[in-house]
Design an enzyme around this catalytic site. Structure first.
Site, PDB file in Angstrom:
ATOM      1  N   ARG A 110       0.843  -1.189   0.000  1.00 42.96           N
ATOM      2  CA  ARG A 110       0.000   0.000   0.000  1.00 42.96           C
ATOM      3  C   ARG A 110       0.884   1.246   0.000  1.00 42.96           C
ATOM      4  O   ARG A 110       1.719   1.428   0.883  1.00 42.96           O
ATOM      5  CB  ARG A 110      -0.873   0.000   1.244  1.00 42.96           C
ATOM      6  CG  ARG A 110      -1.895   1.137   1.207  1.00 42.96           C
ATOM      7  CD  ARG A 110      -2.384   1.409   2.583  1.00 42.96           C
ATOM      8  NE  ARG A 110      -3.307   0.379   3.007  1.00 42.96           N
ATOM      9  CZ  ARG A 110      -4.503   0.654   3.524  1.00 42.96           C
ATOM     10  NH1 ARG A 110      -4.878   1.896   3.660  1.00 42.96           N
ATOM     11  NH2 ARG A 110      -5.287  -0.287   3.915  1.00 42.96           N
ATOM     12  N   THR A 129      -0.731   7.628  -1.268  1.00 42.56           N
ATOM     13  CA  THR A 129      -2.022   7.554  -1.978  1.00 42.56           C
ATOM     14  C   THR A 129      -2.952   6.507  -1.358  1.00 42.56           C
ATOM     15  O   THR A 129      -4.145   6.493  -1.675  1.00 42.56           O
ATOM     16  CB  THR A 129      -1.793   7.154  -3.445  1.00 42.56           C
ATOM     17  OG1 THR A 129      -1.226   5.831  -3.449  1.00 42.56           O
ATOM     18  CG2 THR A 129      -0.847   8.104  -4.152  1.00 42.56           C
TER      19      THR A 129
END
Ligand code: URA
Length: 217
Positions: free
Chosen positions: A112, A116
């Protein structure tokens, strides 16, 4: 507590066999050693493989018994692909492959992006001819559902015949997220736990599955 939507719940196959439940409880215990955690995961994965492959197509194959020729039912294990979401998904592979040894294996790695919060792919390796294959995505924990949903979206680009998701544990948040993005994906799990905590861990859960499988905690 987040409720599970009825439509999402209808997509979940809860594997409540006593052997599965017993082994899962042993795994949840924080005193379980890395060795026994891994062994139990292996055993549980084999048991769960029976459920996730329950509707596999059979074909008639002519074989010779010691007495006569017959048309016998056989599965084409090579059409099945187990896709491990790295790294914890690898803990499920040995167990499922012991039941379907002819299956192919794919790997997908996602992280991840902290800025963002989007899933970024760092590894993707699948067998050829994915459009002929049925996929079972494996990951011990379906927690937020974000990486599962991203992995399924990426796999759909390969146009497989079907995709199922096999995990040990999940929670309402994970089920709802995966259903929202992929209502066509059936989830097979040994337990639906209460909730996610603020760090994305399932409660009561079993801790960090990857750390417990690989002894990296
Ligand atoms: N991943 C884990 O390993 N454990 C959780 O509880 C949630 C995600």
């Amino acid at each position: 507590m987040t409720p599970i939507s009825p439509e999402a719940r209808a997509n979940v196959h809860l594997i409540d066999h006593p052997l599965v439940q017993h082994k899962l409880s042993l795994m949840r215990n924080k005193e379980a050693s890395t060795n026994s955690f891994r062994r139990l995961l292996n055993e549980l994965s084999s048991l769960m493989a029976y459920e996730v492959t329950r509707d596999m197509a059979l074909q008639d194959v002519e074989i010779q018994t010691p007495l006569e020729t017959m048309k016998a039912k056989m599965i084409d294990g090579k059409k099945l692909v187990f896709v491990s979401i790295l790294r914890a998904g690898n803990g499920i592979l040995d167990g499922v492959l012991s039941v379907v040894p002819g299956a192919r294996v794919g790997h997908i790695g996602l992280y991840r992006d902290p800025k963002t919060l989007q899933a970024v792919e760092y590894y993707f390796k699948m067998p050829k001819n994915m459009e002929e294959r049925d996929i079972v995505v494996v990951d011990p924990m379906l927690a937020t559902g974000n990486s599962a949903a991203a992995a399924v979206a990426r796999l759909k680009e390969c146009k497989p015949k079907s995709i199922k998701f096999l995990c040990l544990l999940t929670c309402p948040e994970g089920i709802n997220t995966l259903y929202k993005e992929h209502p066509d994906v059936q989830i097979f799990t040994a337990a639906i736990d209460r909730e996610l905590n603020s760090h994305g861990y399932i409660l009561p859960g079993l801790g960090d599955a990857g750390d417990r499988i690989f002894g990296t905690q």
